[in-house]
Design a protein around this motif. Sequence first.
Motif, PDB file in Angstrom:
ATOM      1  N   ARG A   1      -1.647  -4.322   6.885  1.00 43.38           N
ATOM      2  CA  ARG A   1      -1.128  -4.763   5.603  1.00 43.38           C
ATOM      3  C   ARG A   1       0.210  -4.080   5.301  1.00 43.38           C
TER       4      ARG A   1
ATOM      5  N   ARG B   1      -5.181  -2.117   9.228  1.00 40.88           N
ATOM      6  CA  ARG B   1      -5.394  -3.555   9.117  1.00 40.88           C
ATOM      7  C   ARG B   1      -4.077  -4.341   9.102  1.00 40.88           C
TER       8      ARG B   1
ATOM      9  N   PHE C   1      -2.890  -1.205  -4.523  1.00 45.61           N
ATOM     10  CA  PHE C   1      -2.314  -2.413  -3.927  1.00 45.61           C
ATOM     11  C   PHE C   1      -1.820  -3.407  -4.979  1.00 45.61           C
TER      12      PHE C   1
ATOM     13  N   SER D   1       0.967   4.032   7.095  1.00 43.17           N
ATOM     14  CA  SER D   1       0.570   2.952   7.997  1.00 43.17           C
ATOM     15  C   SER D   1      -0.812   2.476   7.604  1.00 43.17           C
ATOM     16  N   ASP D   2      -1.122   1.229   7.963  1.00 48.78           N
ATOM     17  CA  ASP D   2      -2.420   0.655   7.626  1.00 48.78           C
ATOM     18  C   ASP D   2      -3.043   0.058   8.883  1.00 48.78           C
TER      19      ASP D   2
ATOM     20  N   LEU E   1       0.835  -1.194   0.000  1.00 44.84           N
ATOM     21  CA  LEU E   1       0.000   0.000   0.000  1.00 44.84           C
ATOM     22  C   LEU E   1       0.869   1.243   0.000  1.00 44.84           C
TER      23      LEU E   1
ATOM     24  N   THR F   1       0.991   4.140   1.566  1.00 43.73           N
ATOM     25  CA  THR F   1       0.559   4.884   2.743  1.00 43.73           C
ATOM     26  C   THR F   1       1.584   4.653   3.838  1.00 43.73           C
TER      27      THR F   1
ATOM     28  N   THR G   1       3.065  -1.895   3.743  1.00 40.22           N
ATOM     29  CA  THR G   1       3.128  -0.622   3.042  1.00 40.22           C
ATOM     30  C   THR G   1       4.513  -0.453   2.416  1.00 40.22           C
TER      31      THR G   1
END
Length: 260
Positions: A82, A80, A104, A77-78, A73, A75, A84
Amino acid sequence: MRLNKYIAHHSSYSRREADKAIQDGYVRINGEIVDNPATQVVEGEDIVYVSGKQITTRDKYTVIVYNKPKGELVTKSDPRGRKTIYDSLEKKYKHFVPIGRLDFATEGLLLLTDASKVASALMNSNLERVYKVKIKGPITKEMEDAMMNGLELSDATAGGHSHSKITSMTFSPFIGYKIHKSEQNYSVLKIAIAEGQNREIRRFFAHFGAEVADLKRVSFAEIELNNLPTGKVRFLSRSEYSALYTFMKEVKKKEKERAK
């Protein structure tokens, strides 16, 4: 620029960390405590402190090319958990801002910079972005007509993320396209566009009932992915920086003209 975005762009704070620091009363603008993350900051005029340390912008900037793999991803931080891009990038690039986003399942050239003004200028530009695309099914005349003439959709939800708030979308004519293979099972083509809208390419082909199976960005303006291995980083070459400096001078010139 929003305060939380300003802090995230110019420091090692993520957007969420910036939000918490603001809401907890650790942020001052021109000496005054501010607790609203949406407060507007004027770069070059406002002075921002976080926990007593001034957030500074820099005239000099660095841009890197990252060959993003699928399954990451774009970003900081996620929620969920996932993976990054910052899980793969070295810590020294934690404060770098991605210039646009690749979703993604998309791979290829992703630019990151330590200067928000460069990120904003490139993201909002009409510079050429080139992608290699593999779709399920053949390339139809209707697709080609839309690539050449543009497309306006009142319902552009197909191909978008299920949580996306974007419902309609206008697609400008593609700068160009080249069909490498067009068959009933799948087709392969290279396209050049001048926009960076949310899941633009996936939404475009989804309108014609064609799912994008593979998507890879191979260039952004004069900056090429070339043979950079997946998951690796490189700095811009001298010629790439030269082209970028010229572009930024033009942006600054236009801003001054608009301010008159």
